[in-house]
Scaffold this motif. Structure first.
Motif, short mmCIF file in Angstrom:
data_model
loop_
_atom_site.label_atom_id
_atom_site.label_comp_id
_atom_site.label_asym_id
_atom_site.label_seq_id
_atom_site.Cartn_x
_atom_site.Cartn_y
_atom_site.Cartn_z
N MET A 238 57.53 -6.19 29.36
CA MET A 238 56.15 -6.44 29.75
C MET A 238 55.29 -6.70 28.54
O MET A 238 54.49 -7.65 28.52
N ILE A 239 55.42 -5.89 27.50
CA ILE A 239 54.62 -6.07 26.28
C ILE A 239 54.95 -7.42 25.65
O ILE A 239 54.04 -8.15 25.24
N ALA A 240 56.22 -7.78 25.58
CA ALA A 240 56.60 -9.07 24.98
C ALA A 240 55.99 -10.22 25.78
O ALA A 240 55.46 -11.18 25.19
N PRO B 211 50.37 0.12 21.12
CA PRO B 211 51.75 -0.19 21.49
C PRO B 211 52.36 0.95 22.30
O PRO B 211 51.79 2.04 22.38
N PRO B 212 53.53 0.72 22.90
CA PRO B 212 54.16 1.77 23.69
C PRO B 212 54.39 3.06 22.90
O PRO B 212 54.82 3.02 21.75
N LEU C 56 56.76 6.19 29.10
CA LEU C 56 56.05 5.45 28.07
C LEU C 56 54.70 4.97 28.58
O LEU C 56 54.56 4.69 29.78
N TYR C 57 53.74 4.84 27.67
CA TYR C 57 52.47 4.21 28.01
C TYR C 57 52.02 3.31 26.88
O TYR C 57 52.41 3.49 25.72
N ALA C 58 51.22 2.32 27.23
CA ALA C 58 50.59 1.42 26.27
C ALA C 58 49.26 1.01 26.89
O ALA C 58 49.08 1.12 28.10
N PHE C 59 48.34 0.52 26.07
CA PHE C 59 47.06 0.04 26.57
C PHE C 59 46.87 -1.42 26.20
O PHE C 59 47.19 -1.83 25.08
#
Length: 169
Positions: free
Chosen positions: A125-127, A139-140, A150-153
């Protein structure tokens, strides 16, 4: 109940947590005839409805479920995989306070402070979001004591904080 804002102390002490669970279970037992089916949608006031609808469609793959209007506002429900957002552009609505745009100061304001979207694969998802030019605010990071969650914003097109959350397992 004492709540600590110190990072080295738990927010709620263990004995208080047990009491909260006990009280919570009692309330649930008393409400067995009232069924809650989950959160139906989250309403988000935006400054530019068309731009927000486009952002959620292009960056997160949401689709327009149905647009509508009422006096002083235009709106649209957008959604994906059971998650629905009601985006509202309301005449005279103020933009969010500057403190809402910073993850640290946002936590010091009352009310709902972010939207969390569950994801199956955080790295993918981040990529994908980075490739689409989405701002990754943090970042995660593994949630302490979660067993691998895990979380990221990220930020949406208007700067609202959105948490991405991957459950363990």
């Amino acid at each position: 109940m004492a709540i600590s804002l110190c990072a080295s102390e738990p927010i709620i002490k263990v004995q208080q947590t047990a009491q909260i669970r006990s009280n919570s279970n009692r309330r649930l037992d008393a409400m067995t005839t009232q069924r809650i089916q989950g959160i139906d949608h989250v309403g988000v006031v935006v400054q530019d409805l068309a731009a927000s609808v486009d952002w959620y469609a292009e960056k997160l793959g949401f689709r327009v479920l149905h647009p509508f209007a009422f006096p002083g506002a235009v709106a649209a429900f957008v959604g994906r995989e059971g998650l629905r957002l009601e985006l509202l552009q309301v005449e005279g609505a103020a933009p969010p306070a500057p403190e809402r745009f910073d993850r640290r100061t946002n936590l010091r304001l009352g009310g709902i402070n972010h939207l969390a979207i569950g994801v199956a694969n955080m790295a993918a998802m981040i990529a994908d979001l980075e490739a689409k030019g989405v701002e990754i605010v943090s970042p995660p990071v593994e949630v302490p004591g979660s067993g691998g969650e895990l979380y990221a914003f990220i930020r949406d097109g208007e700067g609202m904080l959105i948490e991405l959350y991957q459950r363990a397992g």
